[in-house]
Design a protein around this motif. Sequence first.
Motif, PDB file in Angstrom:
ATOM      1  N   ALA A   1       0.826  -1.207   0.000  1.00 45.86           N
ATOM      2  CA  ALA A   1       0.000   0.000   0.000  1.00 45.86           C
ATOM      3  C   ALA A   1       0.858   1.254   0.000  1.00 45.86           C
ATOM      4  O   ALA A   1       0.519   2.261  -0.637  1.00 45.86           O
ATOM      5  N   ALA A   2       1.987   1.222   0.702  1.00 45.54           N
ATOM      6  CA  ALA A   2       2.877   2.390   0.755  1.00 45.54           C
ATOM      7  C   ALA A   2       3.542   2.649  -0.588  1.00 45.54           C
ATOM      8  O   ALA A   2       3.789   3.803  -0.946  1.00 45.54           O
TER       9      ALA A   2
ATOM     10  N   LEU B   1      -0.012   8.236   2.462  1.00 43.26           N
ATOM     11  CA  LEU B   1       0.934   7.556   3.348  1.00 43.26           C
ATOM     12  C   LEU B   1       0.500   7.611   4.809  1.00 43.26           C
ATOM     13  O   LEU B   1       0.524   6.580   5.490  1.00 43.26           O
ATOM     14  N   PRO B   2       0.107   8.777   5.359  1.00 45.26           N
ATOM     15  CA  PRO B   2      -0.334   8.796   6.764  1.00 45.26           C
ATOM     16  C   PRO B   2      -1.512   7.859   7.031  1.00 45.26           C
ATOM     17  O   PRO B   2      -1.580   7.219   8.093  1.00 45.26           O
TER      18      PRO B   2
ATOM     19  N   ALA C   1       7.464  -0.092   8.169  1.00 45.70           N
ATOM     20  CA  ALA C   1       7.099  -0.858   6.976  1.00 45.70           C
ATOM     21  C   ALA C   1       6.626   0.065   5.853  1.00 45.70           C
ATOM     22  O   ALA C   1       6.985  -0.125   4.685  1.00 45.70           O
ATOM     23  N   ALA C   2       5.840   1.081   6.221  1.00 43.43           N
ATOM     24  CA  ALA C   2       5.312   1.995   5.209  1.00 43.43           C
ATOM     25  C   ALA C   2       6.417   2.823   4.563  1.00 43.43           C
ATOM     26  O   ALA C   2       6.396   3.057   3.348  1.00 43.43           O
ATOM     27  N   LEU C   3       7.376   3.264   5.342  1.00 42.73           N
ATOM     28  CA  LEU C   3       8.448   4.084   4.784  1.00 42.73           C
ATOM     29  C   LEU C   3       9.315   3.285   3.814  1.00 42.73           C
ATOM     30  O   LEU C   3       9.792   3.821   2.808  1.00 42.73           O
TER      31      LEU C   3
ATOM     32  N   VAL D   1      11.835  -4.470  -4.788  1.00 38.28           N
ATOM     33  CA  VAL D   1      12.881  -3.935  -3.914  1.00 38.28           C
ATOM     34  C   VAL D   1      12.377  -3.815  -2.475  1.00 38.28           C
ATOM     35  O   VAL D   1      13.071  -4.195  -1.520  1.00 38.28           O
ATOM     36  N   ALA D   2      11.174  -3.279  -2.328  1.00 38.38           N
ATOM     37  CA  ALA D   2      10.613  -3.108  -0.979  1.00 38.38           C
ATOM     38  C   ALA D   2      10.455  -4.451  -0.274  1.00 38.38           C
ATOM     39  O   ALA D   2      10.804  -4.600   0.905  1.00 38.38           O
TER      40      ALA D   2
END
Length: 221
Positions: free
Chosen positions: A53-54, A64-65, A163-165, A184-185
């Motif tokens: 999702a990020a 993102l928030p 995780a999101a960053l 990559v993530a």
Amino acid sequence: MSGLIGSLTAAVGGSFGELADAAARFGYWAVLLVVAGDGVFPLFPGETAIVAAAVLAADGTLSLPLVIAAGAVGAVIGDSTAYWTGRRGRGPIRRGVVKVAGAGRIEAAERMVARQGAALVLAGRFLPGIRIAINLSCGAGQMSYRRFLLFDSVGAVLWSTQAALIGYFAGKAFADKPWVAFGVAFAVMAAVGAVIGVRERRHVRRQRAAASSEKEPATPS
């Protein structure tokens, strides 16, 4: 919604445009539900849902928030479910969760919670292998729910943000290649998870060995 969850977690097939359209409609709820399920049954890919999702948030498809908030709320819901499962004692749900967590992890978690308390609840969010065992042990009498909720909430926000960053910056770095960003993530998350998993297993083995030595009767001199 199940189709979106499959798209977010598997990240295969279809076009990025289709995935983005689905995420715009159901993304936050999908993240919340997957992460909440992961808090009780680790077969649900909680970190993967947040990272995916990020990545989509990097191009403005999602916020993102709000992705971070959905992950944190889902984490607290899942962890609280494990806590109250432990508090209720025996039952089919507890037996199922204990079977998933493993008796060895439960025993190690009880010792760790007794020694480290609230700090372990906060750190437990980053320990996927023993996380459920920690929360069950807290519910079984090691900690009040108010105290558990406070530290678990802090851990959930930090965990979801991390995780999101990872997903967000991967999405920014490969803005023109979204599937590369996903790869990559996920690779970064897998590497971090592998390091944590090795350290976690070593710690669990030490705790189990210590527990076994304490149970052994003292030999007369």
